[in-house]
Scaffold this active site. Structure first.
Site, mmCIF file in Angstrom:
data_model
loop_
_atom_site.group_PDB
_atom_site.id
_atom_site.type_symbol
_atom_site.label_atom_id
_atom_site.label_comp_id
_atom_site.label_asym_id
_atom_site.label_seq_id
_atom_site.Cartn_x
_atom_site.Cartn_y
_atom_site.Cartn_z
ATOM 1 N N HIS A 1 34.585 51.456 38.364
ATOM 2 C CA HIS A 1 34.864 51.443 39.864
ATOM 3 C C HIS A 1 34.646 52.962 40.308
ATOM 4 O O HIS A 1 35.125 53.963 39.993
ATOM 5 C CB HIS A 1 36.284 51.188 40.131
ATOM 6 N N HIS B 1 33.426 55.527 44.080
ATOM 7 C CA HIS B 1 33.477 55.721 45.487
ATOM 8 C C HIS B 1 32.169 56.048 45.920
ATOM 9 O O HIS B 1 31.864 57.186 46.782
ATOM 10 C CB HIS B 1 34.599 56.709 45.977
ATOM 11 N N TYR C 1 15.374 44.233 39.420
ATOM 12 C CA TYR C 1 16.534 44.734 38.917
ATOM 13 C C TYR C 1 18.129 44.631 39.486
ATOM 14 O O TYR C 1 18.997 44.719 38.647
ATOM 15 C CB TYR C 1 16.218 46.254 38.641
#
Length: 231
Positions: free
Chosen positions: A93, A95, A120
């Site tokens: 995860h 940002h 891709y």
């Protein structure tokens, strides 16, 4: 793979992501599921660029802290993605700038946040779902992820960032990077009427590489800048 090696890999990949500006400050978190059902996960308020293998949070199969520092507050979203993506062994995860920017655009289809721009992107990230905004650490995000029923390995949280699962840590990292670069391409080409992969080209990738993509009719719901995903 030994737990010691996994700890080292989390720190190595985390530093690489941080040094290339893909998640600033103490943002972002990484987890790996272990053979005993427990996890290794990055601690709360830890920079991915300066992780200590010995201080990573070790959780048991019930999500209880066994050793290391207190875990990231984003445990609910990791837990829900592992629960619904049975083959997932790692989750990243971030940002990352372009992926976050993408979530703020009004035309984004929540069932397919990006069109089929490159092979891709489809091969590594598949299609990407967009979830609405949740406060960081809000347990409600887990219910939103469960609502996707495991159809997506890559998810965008509105005004927050990408969450990507993989069958290895390396696969999850590479898929997250591919998602970020595809979001960047989309922003660069927005409004320029780019040529996306055709339905036949997408089907060829599905057939040759054994991809599993969520069923999606691009003519329903939102479109990208007024044009369908598969022109």
């Amino acid at each position: 793979m030994s737990e010691t090696k996994l700890r080292e890999d989390i720190c190595r990949f985390g530093r690489s992501l941080f040094e290339r500006g893909l998640t600033p400050g103490s943002s972002g978190n990484v987890s790996v599921r272990l053979d005993d059902g427990g996890w290794l996960v990055t601690p709360t308020n830890a920079s991915l660029g300066f992780l200590d293998p010995a201080r990573l949070s070790r959780l048991d199969a019930l999500g209880r802290l066994v050793s290391g520092d207190a875990p990231t507050k984003e445990i609910p979203l990791h837990s829900a993605l592992y629960e619904t993506r049975g083959a997932a062994r790692a989750i990243v995860h971030l940002h990352s700038t372009h992926a976050v920017a993408l979530t703020m655009l009004p035309e984004i289809d929540p069932r397919a946040a990006l069109p089929p721009m490159t092979p891709y992107y489809l091969m590594r990230a598949g299609q990407t779902a967009l979830l609405p905004y949740f406060r960081p650490g809000d347990p409600a995000v887990a219910d939103a992820i469960r609502g996707l029923a495991g159809r997506y390995s890559s998810v965008l949280l509105a005004n927050h960032g990408p969450v990507v699962a993989g069958d290895t840590l390396e696969a999850a990292v590479f898929a997250t990077e591919e998602l970020e670069e595809t979001a960047r391409l989309y922003l660069l080409l927005r409004g320029l009427n780019p040529r996306y992969l055709s339905p036949a080209q997408v089907e060829d990738l599905v057939r040759v590489f054994g991809l599993t993509l969520p069923a999606h009719d691009p003519d329903e719901g939102h479109s990208h800048g007024g044009q369908p995903h598969h022109p």
